[in-house]
Scaffold this active site. Sequence first.
Site, PDB file in Angstrom:
ATOM      1  N   CYS A  46       0.815  -1.228   0.000  1.00  0.00           N
ATOM      2  CA  CYS A  46       0.000   0.000   0.000  1.00  0.00           C
ATOM      3  C   CYS A  46       0.845   1.273   0.000  1.00  0.00           C
ATOM      4  CB  CYS A  46      -1.008  -0.011   1.144  1.00  0.00           C
ATOM      5  SG  CYS A  46      -0.292  -0.023   2.810  1.00  0.00           S
ATOM      6  N   HIS A  93      -2.565   0.750   7.109  1.00  0.00           N
ATOM      7  CA  HIS A  93      -2.956   0.589   5.702  1.00  0.00           C
ATOM      8  C   HIS A  93      -3.309   1.954   5.138  1.00  0.00           C
ATOM      9  CE1 HIS A  93      -4.220  -1.371   2.083  1.00  0.00           C
ATOM     10  NE2 HIS A  93      -5.409  -0.794   2.135  1.00  0.00           N
ATOM     11  N   HIS A 123      -5.894   1.101  -3.933  1.00  0.00           N
ATOM     12  CA  HIS A 123      -4.950   0.606  -2.934  1.00  0.00           C
ATOM     13  C   HIS A 123      -4.442  -0.781  -3.315  1.00  0.00           C
ATOM     14  CE1 HIS A 123      -7.762  -2.042  -0.280  1.00  0.00           C
ATOM     15  NE2 HIS A 123      -8.263  -1.939  -1.481  1.00  0.00           N
TER      16      HIS A 123
END
Length: 164
Positions: A74, A123, A135
Amino acid sequence: MNAIAAPRTSPAAPAPAAAPRQQAQMTLVSAQAKISQSRKAKQKQRAAKAVNYAYKQIGDRYRYGGTGPGSWDCSGLAGGSWRKAGVKLPRTTTQIYKAVKHKVSWKGAVKGDLLFFYSGKSHMGIYVGKGYMIHAPSSGKKVKKIKLNRDYKRNFKGGVRPGY
């Protein structure tokens, strides 16, 4: 007795020397506004480049520690996208969040903003507008565009706007 009265001046009237100083201050404020508008326009252009690059990575595989090309995690995807736009970001989610000074809210997010989720901001994704982000989700999955649902809103931990 004929006394000559001295002319009275109003205490509210500025001294003659104050007018040029006020004009200089107004010019400075105007120049700062132009610089600010120029910075905003440049940031918006960079954000568009970062988002366009992120779109091109859809379908690439996730790889822990991946910084592309071809596989991403990510933060690697966010860093790679913004790097293509001319902005260097640190490597990890927490480093990126700390390094980018312009913070944004859930409702204040615009295209190109980086949104952080879960405990420790573990994240992140790139906001692409209209309630969506791109993502690199997790092992075994591919880079994708997703709708930001209630789960993401509930786990939102902050956002940043790179490129200023």
